[in-house]
Design an enzyme around this catalytic site. Structure first.
Site, PDB file in Angstrom:
ATOM      1  N   CYS A   6      -4.367   0.678  -2.146  1.00 58.00           N
ATOM      2  CA  CYS A   6      -4.161  -0.566  -1.401  1.00 58.00           C
ATOM      3  C   CYS A   6      -3.095  -1.437  -2.064  1.00 58.00           C
ATOM      4  O   CYS A   6      -2.868  -1.358  -3.279  1.00 58.00           O
ATOM      5  CB  CYS A   6      -5.446  -1.391  -1.370  1.00 58.00           C
ATOM      6  SG  CYS A   6      -6.775  -0.646  -0.440  1.00 58.00           S
ATOM      7  N   CYS A  57     -10.579  -4.579   0.402  1.00 60.31           N
ATOM      8  CA  CYS A  57     -11.668  -3.590   0.445  1.00 60.31           C
ATOM      9  C   CYS A  57     -12.551  -3.735  -0.798  1.00 60.31           C
ATOM     10  O   CYS A  57     -12.229  -4.477  -1.735  1.00 60.31           O
ATOM     11  CB  CYS A  57     -11.095  -2.175   0.534  1.00 60.31           C
ATOM     12  SG  CYS A  57     -10.471  -1.547  -1.032  1.00 60.31           S
ATOM     13  N   GLU A  82       0.344   5.419   0.657  1.00 60.39           N
ATOM     14  CA  GLU A  82      -0.583   6.442   1.159  1.00 60.39           C
ATOM     15  C   GLU A  82      -0.148   7.836   0.720  1.00 60.39           C
ATOM     16  O   GLU A  82       1.006   8.065   0.361  1.00 60.39           O
ATOM     17  CB  GLU A  82      -0.651   6.355   2.690  1.00 60.39           C
ATOM     18  CG  GLU A  82      -1.188   5.012   3.150  1.00 60.39           C
ATOM     19  CD  GLU A  82      -1.345   4.889   4.653  1.00 60.39           C
ATOM     20  OE1 GLU A  82      -0.814   5.750   5.394  1.00 60.39           O
ATOM     21  OE2 GLU A  82      -2.005   3.922   5.084  1.00 60.39           O
ATOM     22  N   GLU A 113      -3.248  -4.557  -2.791  1.00 54.58           N
ATOM     23  CA  GLU A 113      -3.792  -5.446  -3.829  1.00 54.58           C
ATOM     24  C   GLU A 113      -3.826  -4.742  -5.186  1.00 54.58           C
ATOM     25  O   GLU A 113      -3.481  -5.317  -6.214  1.00 54.58           O
ATOM     26  CB  GLU A 113      -5.218  -5.881  -3.473  1.00 54.58           C
ATOM     27  CG  GLU A 113      -5.347  -6.690  -2.204  1.00 54.58           C
ATOM     28  CD  GLU A 113      -5.582  -5.857  -0.959  1.00 54.58           C
ATOM     29  OE1 GLU A 113      -4.961  -4.787  -0.815  1.00 54.58           O
ATOM     30  OE2 GLU A 113      -6.397  -6.273  -0.126  1.00 54.58           O
ATOM     31  N   ASN A 145       0.827  -1.210   0.000  1.00 55.29           N
ATOM     32  CA  ASN A 145       0.000   0.000   0.000  1.00 55.29           C
ATOM     33  C   ASN A 145       0.862   1.260   0.000  1.00 55.29           C
ATOM     34  O   ASN A 145       1.952   1.302   0.566  1.00 55.29           O
ATOM     35  CB  ASN A 145      -0.990   0.008   1.179  1.00 55.29           C
ATOM     36  CG  ASN A 145      -0.333  -0.182   2.544  1.00 55.29           C
ATOM     37  OD1 ASN A 145       0.663  -0.855   2.679  1.00 55.29           O
ATOM     38  ND2 ASN A 145      -0.928   0.431   3.555  1.00 55.29           N
ATOM     39  N   CYS A 171     -10.860  -2.941  -4.214  1.00 53.87           N
ATOM     40  CA  CYS A 171      -9.959  -4.007  -4.676  1.00 53.87           C
ATOM     41  C   CYS A 171     -10.750  -5.223  -5.141  1.00 53.87           C
ATOM     42  O   CYS A 171     -10.373  -5.883  -6.120  1.00 53.87           O
ATOM     43  CB  CYS A 171      -8.983  -4.385  -3.571  1.00 53.87           C
ATOM     44  SG  CYS A 171      -7.769  -3.078  -3.248  1.00 53.87           S
TER      45      CYS A 171
HETATM   46  N1  THU Z   1      -5.176  -1.400   2.844  1.00 56.45           N
HETATM   47  C1  THU Z   1      -4.638  -2.244   1.915  1.00 56.45           C
HETATM   48  O1  THU Z   1      -3.576  -1.964   1.349  1.00 56.45           O
HETATM   49  N2  THU Z   1      -5.297  -3.388   1.635  1.00 56.45           N
HETATM   50  C2  THU Z   1      -6.394  -3.837   2.299  1.00 56.45           C
HETATM   51  O2  THU Z   1      -6.882  -4.925   2.014  1.00 56.45           O
HETATM   52  C3  THU Z   1      -7.004  -3.012   3.346  1.00 56.45           C
HETATM   53  C4  THU Z   1      -6.435  -1.641   3.507  1.00 56.45           C
HETATM   54  C5  THU Z   1      -4.424  -0.192   3.207  1.00 56.45           C
HETATM   55  C6  THU Z   1      -4.960   1.116   2.738  1.00 56.45           C
HETATM   56  C7  THU Z   1      -4.347   2.073   3.732  1.00 56.45           C
HETATM   57  O3  THU Z   1      -3.043   2.417   3.309  1.00 56.45           O
HETATM   58  C8  THU Z   1      -4.234   1.271   4.995  1.00 56.45           C
HETATM   59  O4  THU Z   1      -4.356  -0.090   4.617  1.00 56.45           O
HETATM   60  C9  THU Z   1      -5.259   1.603   6.043  1.00 56.45           C
HETATM   61  O5  THU Z   1      -6.538   1.457   5.573  1.00 56.45           O
END
Ligand code: THU
Length: 132
Positions: free
Chosen positions: A55, A88, A46, A57, A44, A91
């Site tokens: 994310c 999520c 941000e 994925e 991920n 994804c």
């Molecule tokens: N996140 C993912 O990368 N994958 C998931 O399946 C759930 C959430 C990340 C997004 C964000 O950077 C952090 O987790 C908090 O939500």
């Protein structure tokens, strides 16, 4: 656990080390396995503008697709989260479009040997797909 599952979970755990998550501190790693045995990882990323976050994925999927990879048989996702991180909704949509046959394996980074398995179809039934 099969060898493929173990290898892919390990790849997701390795990819997780490169998560860029200064805002949530929540590191997620993902890894895709192709029918030809290739593994593509992602983590991920941000943004200060939180909504731009992507994310793990989707990072893995976009990397794979834009490197010409298709035919995904599995995706593994790892984070420090009881039972493993569930993808999520966004994804799930992308997986339904580009990896509909993939097994989804999730694991807690503290318990990589405990893998929960799902299908993309069960995570997103009746997905919206482009009409031909
Ligand atoms: N996140 C993912 O990368 N994958 C998931 O399946 C759930 C959430 C990340 C997004 C964000 O950077 C952090 O987790 C908090 O939500």
């Amino acid at each position: 656990m099969t060898l493929d599952t173990e290898k892919l979970i390990q790849a997701a755990a390795r990819a997780r080390q490169h998560a860029v998550s200064p805002y949530s501190q929540f590191k997620v790693g993902a890894a895709l396995l192709t029918i030809t045995g290739e593994i593509i990882g992602g983590a991920n990323v941000e943004s200060a503008s939180y909504g731009l976050t992507c994310c793990a994925e989707r990072v893995a999927l976009f990397k794979a697709l834009t490197e010409g990879r298709t035919g995904f048989v599995a995706v593994a996702v790892v984070a420090r989260c009881a039972g493993g991180p569930m993808p999520c909704g966004a994804c799930r949509q992308l997986l339904a479009e580009y990896a509909p046959e993939a097994a989804v394996w999730v694991a807690d980074s503290e318990a990589l040997g405990v893998v929960h398995a799902f299908t993309v179809r069960e995570l997103l039934p009746s997905a919206y797909l482009r009409r031909t």
